[in-house]
Design an enzyme around this catalytic site. Structure first.
Site, PDB file in Angstrom:
ATOM      1  N   GLY A 132       0.803  -1.225   0.000  1.00 29.26           N
ATOM      2  CA  GLY A 132       0.000   0.000   0.000  1.00 29.26           C
ATOM      3  C   GLY A 132       0.829   1.265   0.000  1.00 29.26           C
ATOM      4  O   GLY A 132       2.036   1.249  -0.232  1.00 29.26           O
ATOM      5  N   SER A 133       0.131   2.374   0.291  1.00 30.71           N
ATOM      6  CA  SER A 133       0.702   3.714   0.127  1.00 30.71           C
ATOM      7  C   SER A 133       1.971   3.932   0.939  1.00 30.71           C
ATOM      8  O   SER A 133       2.118   3.432   2.050  1.00 30.71           O
ATOM      9  CB  SER A 133      -0.327   4.750   0.538  1.00 30.71           C
ATOM     10  OG  SER A 133       0.282   6.009   0.667  1.00 30.71           O
ATOM     11  N   THR A 134       2.868   4.747   0.360  1.00 30.80           N
ATOM     12  CA  THR A 134       4.109   5.090   1.042  1.00 30.80           C
ATOM     13  C   THR A 134       3.856   5.972   2.256  1.00 30.80           C
ATOM     14  O   THR A 134       4.738   6.131   3.095  1.00 30.80           O
ATOM     15  CB  THR A 134       5.070   5.834   0.104  1.00 30.80           C
ATOM     16  OG1 THR A 134       4.394   6.961  -0.457  1.00 30.80           O
ATOM     17  CG2 THR A 134       5.544   4.937  -1.007  1.00 30.80           C
TER      18      THR A 134
END
Lengths: 133, 392
Positions: free
Chosen positions: A63-65
């Site tokens: 998922g997102s950084t």
């Protein structure tokens, strides 16, 4: 009985605590509540469980950084895991562990560890010691 | 990884905590991916600005950096925020949300980072040919590598920020010539007409390519609008960071795979992506943010028309592009459309703004809007979008 697992050092530091083990990748953004440290991703095998003071063991992040910042917030809020053990580190979790200063090791066979095991992690040497009675 | 004397001093904290934690991020990532050293970058582009996406957790870290005198060492720009503060449409959002967004922006500004709030920083300043960058925002990454020949890995928000503060990036991946070779030949047999069709092709390719670099042949249109949609979609459905047009590829032509793309595969891709929407609440153009040229095309379609009262038309662009396209902005706004800056449909609160369904010419928006805002989304060409907004 003691089992010593040798992995790759990622973030130095020593920690001792009870293992919390998941067989599923974990997204910190949207997956973990930054205030409480509870896993809030529906359908995750650790749904509803808190990561605070645990040795958190999971295959890798996803998922997102922005997830890296969630790890930092967990530490700031005093609800971070004591250490992170991964099968294969990914950039989101690595950056999160670096900025939150959480000892971290990867290249570990997670299936060797059971939730509730007493674990010692040496992030600088890449060692995970499972201490079972 | 080899560090210079000066880098070692940063690593040991002689230049303060902000630079130290930043270089530690870069060194760890470098170790992870087998980088030999850090290399200087021309610019950094930072994602993780929209309060909608990053929430409260990141504010803590940004505050800590700003408080320890973090300053950008190279030119650094920011991705869109969640709000266009100059537009009345957004004033219905809760006050605390607007405050939080302002706080995030102020923190970046304190660090000497330009508050561009756009996903198309290359329209503000084009990176030099062959320069090294540390850019987050996947659509800008694939655009820079493929259309500008500027070299960047697909960074995340934290690593791009760390690079901005140190002025360097670890030397691995697409910073090395040997990793910029194409390994797949894509033959497009399907006839593509509009930029929306290029988006569908991108969604399809992103899925089948993984992170492999393709040479794409058989494209009839090669205008910037189409290629931007192609790249943005490839980076949406997959890990793609680069593609070549057939005529531009000078590397060795030994491909591990050839992929033919026919009408049937694209149709299936389109059907997976797009829902049927009779009458949308919002028509969204400008994902990625529009160029001056796109504003001109949109204005030409809208000239003499009127946007229906029961539909909103948003055309998203950076403030900079808006400022330099007065004449087209006037046409768009006279027709009842809004030229929206600093944000987009993917990173704002669509439902709170009264949007339950949208039509867009961007495959990226049509993919993300249902996932992030639970709105219905349909893909149509720019020409169709304008027709829908104005009534046929």
């Amino acid at each position: 009985m003691e089992i010593l697992l040798k992995g790759r050092p990622i973030v130095p530091g020593e920690a001792r605590g009870l293992a919390l083990v998941s067989s599923k990748p974990l997204s910190f953004l949207g997956g973990v509540d930054a205030k409480t440290g509870v896993i809030i991703e529906r359908g995750h095998d650790l749904y509803g469980v808190g990561v605070k003071d645990k040795i958190l063991c999971f295959p890798h992040g996803r998922g997102s950084t922005v997830g890296s910042y969630v790890l930092y917030a967990l530490a700031k809020n005093g609800v971070a895991p004591r250490a992170i053990v991964n099968s294969l580190a990914d950039p989101v979790v690595v950056v999160g562990a670096v900025i939150a200063n959480i000892p971290m090791v990867d290249y570990i066979d997670i299936s060797m560890i059971k939730t509730g095991d007493l674990i010692e992690v040496d992030g600088g040497k890449g060692l995970v010691r499972i201490c079972r009675k | 990884m080899y560090l210079t004397k000066d880098e070692e001093r940063i690593y040991d904290g002689e230049y303060g905590w902000a630079k130290q934690v930043s270089i530690r991020i870069l060194v760890k990532l470098g170790d992870l991916y087998g980088a030999d050293r850090l290399i200087p970058i021309e610019s950094a582009h930072i994602s993780g600005v929209a309060y909608r996406t990053i929430g409260d957790a990141s504010i803590e870290f940004l505050k800590e950096l700003a408080n320890s005198n973090a300053k950008a060492a190279v030119r650094a720009t920011t991705n869109p925020s969640s709000i266009d503060t100059m537009n009345q449409l957004f004033s219905c959002l809760p006050r605390n949300v607007i405050e939080k967004q302002r706080e995030i922006i102020n923190l970046y500004e304190t660090m000497g980072i330009e508050i561009t709030l756009t996903c198309t920083p290359y329209y503000i300043r084009r990176p030099a040919f062959g320069s090294h960058l540390s850019w987050a925002e996947s659509s800008a990454v694939i655009y820079a590598n493929s259309l500008l020949n500027a070299w960047t890995n697909r960074e995340g928000g934290p690593s791009a920020l760390a690079s901005a503060l140190v002025g360097k990036t670890p030397n691995y991946g697409l910073h090395k010539p040997e990793n910029r070779r194409a390994s797949v030949l894509v033959k497009v047999e399907a006839p593509l007409k509009s930029e929306a069709d290029y988006g569908v092709l991108g969604m399809y390719l992103g899925e089948v390519l993984g992170n492999r670099i393709p040479v794409i042949s058989g494209l009839r249109r090669r205008d910037e609008m189409c290629l931007k949609q192609l790249g943005a979609a490839m980076a949406t459905s997959g890990m793609a960071s680069m593609f070549y047009l057939d005529e531009n590829y000078v590397g060795e032509r030994s491909f591990e795979e050839e992929i033919s793309v026919d009408d049937k595969s694209l149709k299936a891709s389109y059907e997976r992506l797009s829902s049927t929407i009779e009458k949308p609440d919002l028509v969204l153009i400008g994902c990625p943010h529009s160029s001056p040229e796109e504003l001109k095309i949109i204005a030409r379609y809208l000239e003499g028309k009127r946007v229906r009262d029961d539909v909103k038309l948003w055309v998203c662009a950076s403030k900079y592009v808006r400022r330099n396209a007065d004449e087209y902005v006037r046409v768009i706004e006279t027709s009842g459309g809004h030229v929206i800056c600093d944000t987009c449909a993917v990173v704002t609160w669509l439902r709170e703004l009264g949007v339950e369904t949208l039509v867009s010419n961007s495959a990226k928006t049509v993919h993300y809007a249902p996932l992030l805002s639970k709105v219905g989304a349909s893909l149509s060409s720019l020409e169709e979008c304008v027709k829908i907004a104005c009534g046929k």
